[in-house]
Scaffold this motif. Structure first.
Motif, PDB file in Angstrom:
ATOM      1  N   UNK A   1      40.726  49.126  34.037  1.00  0.00           N
ATOM      2  CA  UNK A   1      39.304  48.813  33.950  1.00  0.00           C
ATOM      3  C   UNK A   1      39.087  47.359  34.359  1.00  0.00           C
ATOM      4  N   UNK A   2      37.854  47.063  34.711  1.00  0.00           N
ATOM      5  CA  UNK A   2      37.494  45.710  35.100  1.00  0.00           C
ATOM      6  C   UNK A   2      36.094  45.411  34.593  1.00  0.00           C
ATOM      7  N   UNK A   3      35.850  44.170  34.277  1.00  0.00           N
ATOM      8  CA  UNK A   3      34.539  43.752  33.777  1.00  0.00           C
ATOM      9  C   UNK A   3      33.456  44.122  34.785  1.00  0.00           C
ATOM     10  N   UNK A   4      32.321  44.596  34.273  1.00  0.00           N
ATOM     11  CA  UNK A   4      31.220  45.033  35.149  1.00  0.00           C
ATOM     12  C   UNK A   4      30.668  43.888  35.989  1.00  0.00           C
ATOM     13  N   UNK A   5      31.004  42.654  35.630  1.00  0.00           N
ATOM     14  CA  UNK A   5      30.556  41.509  36.429  1.00  0.00           C
ATOM     15  C   UNK A   5      31.109  41.557  37.851  1.00  0.00           C
TER      16      UNK A   5
END
Length: 680
Positions: free
Chosen positions: A210-214
């Motif tokens: 997963x990765x930050x939505x930023x």
């Protein structure tokens, strides 16, 4: 301490009784008991509402939130006593055989419970519950892990050479080798312990990155946001009932326990997930006052509001009044975005010789959506598969621009820069809205090959440089009237895009406006060159589009008849002796999508004939560029035949569109017999 633990056990039992957890526990025990099979581990899931349990006892509530592994032992003791007291599972022998997974429904909405990898430092040592959210950008295939195992003493005379005294259970962050090591010794006689393989309990495991939505802001290619932030992927483990609960490209909120996984010399921060919740974007429930006022001023006509919207749109990039047809098409495509299955997609292909300005305009436009992605040429458009980098050896499917743009826009840039295989794959996706990833079993340690089908829920934008096209390819001599040379693009791919728009370079007067605009912006990029730029800011358009795209619209019978009539008549008119009708079946979907989009852009919920007319004119113009003029014979720029300066020009445009409507009805009557349309 023992007294506190005993009190927490009593509170845990009261909570289970009040919350309905006790009834579920008894039901789960019955299933185990009915199986008549002995297990090394009996696993139970207990749902925990932190607010409710904190009201019963703050100490236990705090213990669950900050010491979840130890808190699980409290519930383990309660469950064991309950099973033995009520004789719920005859096969159960020891408390160690019970494995408890606590699943909090939520965490307190406080910063100390939020874990963000865009912030530093990353606290993975506390082993307590955190909430985090991000986008799933890579997903491994589901593999097996050891949920629990039974060990026996190798000394036959030892009392622990039988029974269920030594039970190993998976703990958050533990690797397979940590759960079933070979160096355990008996606590009674110090002899080596050996696993009883027939009692090993296996569960499902899936690794997701997963990765930050930023990260979405960084992939837009253009943004007014000048802030800087750190972006890093993080690994999450989905186990047992949570396996396959995530879909690649979706935005999730997770609750879990952070840990550190050792893979050789490399240590990887991860989160053992306890609960997963899909995050759905919430659009604003309002539009700006300036838009409301403009809508009230133009209420006498169904065409004026959208005409003015297009006329003043993107005034930060191009002067008002330029590229109106293209800007209207962009707005229509923006409001036809969403994550629904079988959505009405609206893809755009722009043929232009003015690639610099068009690229800036499209870049600006994708920033109006949360998920507007500019595809980097060095990466893949569609999902790809590779070996998992975390040491499992299994396959991992990686997201791509098209998946990350889910519910938004994937801007591909210059279509002529892509190789044949990429264009063929794009054509297939435009037709089916799905892509298939092939996973060879032999390569990734599986017994059989797998095929994973992934839904692609995005609109595609691209452009073609007509000057480049004419240089690379021999031009045909047998063009029909109105047809343009797009031989650089395969015909089937051309039909895959809903709209083909030819963006001619503006007239001398408008050309000087564009040049003047570019020069002023080069000198002062932050300058507001026009009054409308202050009245209708980029943020205002963002809110407007997010509101309009969530409107639910329905076709009126009159609009449906007009669309059907034009489609049937066009199929009869546009045909040749070799290929039959040149109008593809997807044209009807495009017509409906355009009509609904114009209705949304007008902030209405019922598709009228006026909306259908705009859709017909845009599509007919696109078909003319592809195949030449038909008997309907629309003007080269049918939606904006002349510049909009004042109210008189708007009235003139209304009169022109009413005449187009009359001509369309005549066309349907002549070439679409049997189709009923209102000719009043």
């Amino acid at each position: 301490m023992l007294r506190e633990i005993q009190k927490m056990r009593e509170i845990a039992l009261v909570y289970l009784d009040k919350s309905g957890g006790l009834q579920k526990f008894v039901h789960d025990c019955k299933e185990y008991n009915d199986s008549k099979q002995s297990y090394a581990v009996y696993r139970f899931i207990i749902s925990i509402n932190p607010s409710d349990i904190a009201e019963l006892d703050a100490t236990l509530g705090n213990y669950i939130l900050h010491n979840p592994i130890q808190a699980a032992q409290i519930f383990q003791s309660v469950c064991f006593i309950g099973i033995k007291t009520l004789s719920l599972i005859e096969q159960l022998q020891t408390e160690a055989q019970i494995s408890i997974l606590l699943k909090p429904t939520h965490l307190p909405p406080l910063p100390s419970y939020v874990l963000s990898l865009s912030a530093f430092p990353f606290n993975y040592t506390s082993q307590r519950f955190y909430m985090s959210e991000g986008i799933a950008i890579a997903m491994g295939t589901v593999t097996k892990y050891t949920q629990g195992a039974r060990f026996l003493c190798t000394e036959e005379t030892c009392p622990f050479s039988e029974g269920f005294r030594y039970i190993r259970v998976h703990m958050p962050g533990a690797t397979e080798s940590a759960t079933v090591r070979t160096d355990f010794v008996c606590g009674s006689c110090s002899s080596p312990l050996q696993e009883d393989m027939k009692f090993r309990v296996l569960g499902d495991k899936q690794i997701v990155e997963m990765i930050d939505a930023k990260v979405l802001s960084a992939l837009k290619g253009f943004s007014n946001d000048k802030s800087y932030f750190r972006i890093q992927t993080f690994m999450v483990f989905l186990r047992d009932e949570l396996a396959n609960k995530m879909k690649i490209g979706n935005h999730y909120k997770i609750i879990g326990i952070p840990a550190c996984v050792q893979n050789g010399l490399q240590a990887t921060a991860c989160i053992e997930v306890n609960s997963v919740q899909l995050c759905k974007p919430n659009g604003p429930s309002f539009v700006g006052d300036n838009f409301k006022y403009l809508l009230s001023l133009t209420s006498s006509s169904c065409w004026r509001f959208t005409a003015i919207l297009a006329n003043i749109f993107a005034s930060q990039v191009v002067p008002p009044g330029t590229y109106n047809t293209l800007k209207l098409a962009i707005l229509l495509s923006l409001v036809q975005t969403g994550e629904k299955e079988n959505a009405d997609y609206l893809d755009l292909l722009i043929a232009t010789s003015d690639t610099l300005v068009i690229d800036r305009l499209l870049n600006y436009s994708i920033c109006l959506l949360p998920r507007g992605i500019r595809h980097p040429p060095s990466s893949e458009i569609f999902p790809s598969v590779s070996k998992d980098k975390h040491g499992t050896g299994s396959a991992s499917i990686h997201a791509c621009s098209a998946v990350l743009a889910k519910g938004g826009i994937c801007y591909l840039g210059d279509l002529s820069s892509y190789k044949k295989d990429k264009l063929e794959l794009l054509q297939s996706v435009l037709e089916s809205r799905t892509t298939t990833v092939f996973i060879p079993g032999k390569k990734y340690g599986e017994e059989a090959d797998q095929q994973v089908t992934i839904s692609i829920q995005t609109n595609f934008w691209s452009f073609v440089d007509v000057d480049s096209s004419s240089k690379k390819h021999m031009q045909k001599d047998n063009f029909l009237i109105g047809q343009m040379d797009v031989s650089l693009i395969p015909p089937n791919l051309l039909d895959g895009f809903g709209l083909l728009i030819y963006n001619e370079f503006p007239s001398c007067q408008l050309s000087s406006l564009v040049t003047h605009h570019i020069l002023k912006k080069a000198i002062n990029p932050e300058a507001m060159l026009y009054k409308v730029s202050q009245q209708f800011r980029m943020q205002d358009y963002e809110e407007f589009i997010l509101f309009a795209k969530n409107l639910h619209v329905e076709l009126s019978s009159e609009a449906e008849n007009l669309i059907q009539g034009y489609y049937v008549a066009s199929r009869r008119v546009r045909r040749d002796s070799i290929h039959g009708s040149t109008l593809s079946a997807s044209a009807l979907k495009t017509l409906i999508s355009l009509s609904k989009a114009h209705t949304k852009l007008s902030l209405r919920k019922k598709v009228l004939e006026e909306d259908a007319l705009i859709a017909v004119l845009l599509l007919e113009s696109s078909l003319t560029l592809k195949h030449g003029k038909s008997a309907l014979c629309v003007a080269p720029n049918p939606v904006f035949p002349f510049d909009l300066h004042d109210e008189n020009s708007l009235e003139q445009r209304d009169s022109y569109l009413m005449e187009c409507h009359y001509q369309l009805l005549k066309f349907i009557s002549a070439y679409g017999p049997g189709i009923h349309v209102n000719e009043e």
